[in-house]
Enzyme design. Structure first.
Site, PDB file in Angstrom:
ATOM      1  CG  ASP A  17      -0.281   0.001   2.537  1.00  0.00           C
ATOM      2  OD1 ASP A  17       0.927   0.332   2.612  1.00  0.00           O
ATOM      3  OD2 ASP A  17      -0.945  -0.300   3.544  1.00  0.00           O
ATOM      4  CD1 TRP A  47      -7.656 -26.995  -6.984  1.00  0.00           C
ATOM      5  CD2 TRP A  47      -7.860 -29.098  -6.288  1.00  0.00           C
ATOM      6  NE1 TRP A  47      -7.236 -27.057  -5.669  1.00  0.00           N
ATOM      7  CE2 TRP A  47      -7.344 -28.341  -5.219  1.00  0.00           C
ATOM      8  CE3 TRP A  47      -8.049 -30.459  -6.076  1.00  0.00           C
ATOM      9  CZ2 TRP A  47      -7.041 -28.874  -3.967  1.00  0.00           C
ATOM     10  CZ3 TRP A  47      -7.742 -31.003  -4.836  1.00  0.00           C
ATOM     11  CH2 TRP A  47      -7.247 -30.220  -3.801  1.00  0.00           C
ATOM     12  CB  THR A  59      -9.753 -27.529  -0.812  1.00  0.00           C
ATOM     13  OG1 THR A  59      -8.640 -26.754  -1.278  1.00  0.00           O
ATOM     14  CG2 THR A  59      -9.478 -29.000  -1.029  1.00  0.00           C
TER      15      THR A  59
END
Length: 142
Positions: A17, A47, A59
């Site tokens: 930031d 996956w 998940t």
């Protein structure tokens, strides 16, 4: 003894930031990447592959608790230590500790479920449900 996998992160300028500290959502991005990396390092297929072979599409996160200890900035190299502290029927608990050298930066714990699509009356709006953790995944990751 539970497996611990270390995921490495190089903090870039764009991760910070205006105060030059890591913007907090980036930690969650890295925790998610470290979670998937844990399974990769344990030998669990992608996956996409588990969806084809086991019906497991991933998940997803269902709960998270985080404690920020110190700040990090661009140029820092972080090590995300990941382990599964508890295996349940359809869910599991992952513990994370992020270090810069020996300095603890963050501790987190999340709960994730093994998820699959389930049939619905509307094929354009599939639903997702938690499913039992496949034994092969447990064998690879314990």
């Amino acid at each position: 003894m539970t497996k611990v996998v270390i995921y490495k992160v190089n903090v870039e300028f764009g991760d910070c930031d205006p105060a030059k500290i890591v913007w907090f959502p980036n930690y969650f991005k890295w925790l998610d990447a470290a979670s998937r990396n844990f399974f990769v390092q344990c030998g669990v297929p992608s996956w996409k592959e588990t969806e084809k072979t086991m019906g497991v599409l991933g998940t997803p996160l269902v709960d998270i608790h985080t404690r920020f200890v110190k700040t990090a900035s661009y140029g820092d190299q972080l090590d995300v230590h990941v382990r599964v502290s508890e295996w349940r029927n359809t869910s599991f608990v992952m513990d994370y500790k992020i270090y810069r050298g020996s300095d603890l930066i963050l501790e987190a714990q999340d709960v994730r479920v093994f998820a699959a699509f389930c049939d619905t009356d509307n094929p354009d709006q599939p639903s997702i449900r938690a499913v039992p953790i496949p034994q092969i995944v447990l064998d690879l990751c314990r």
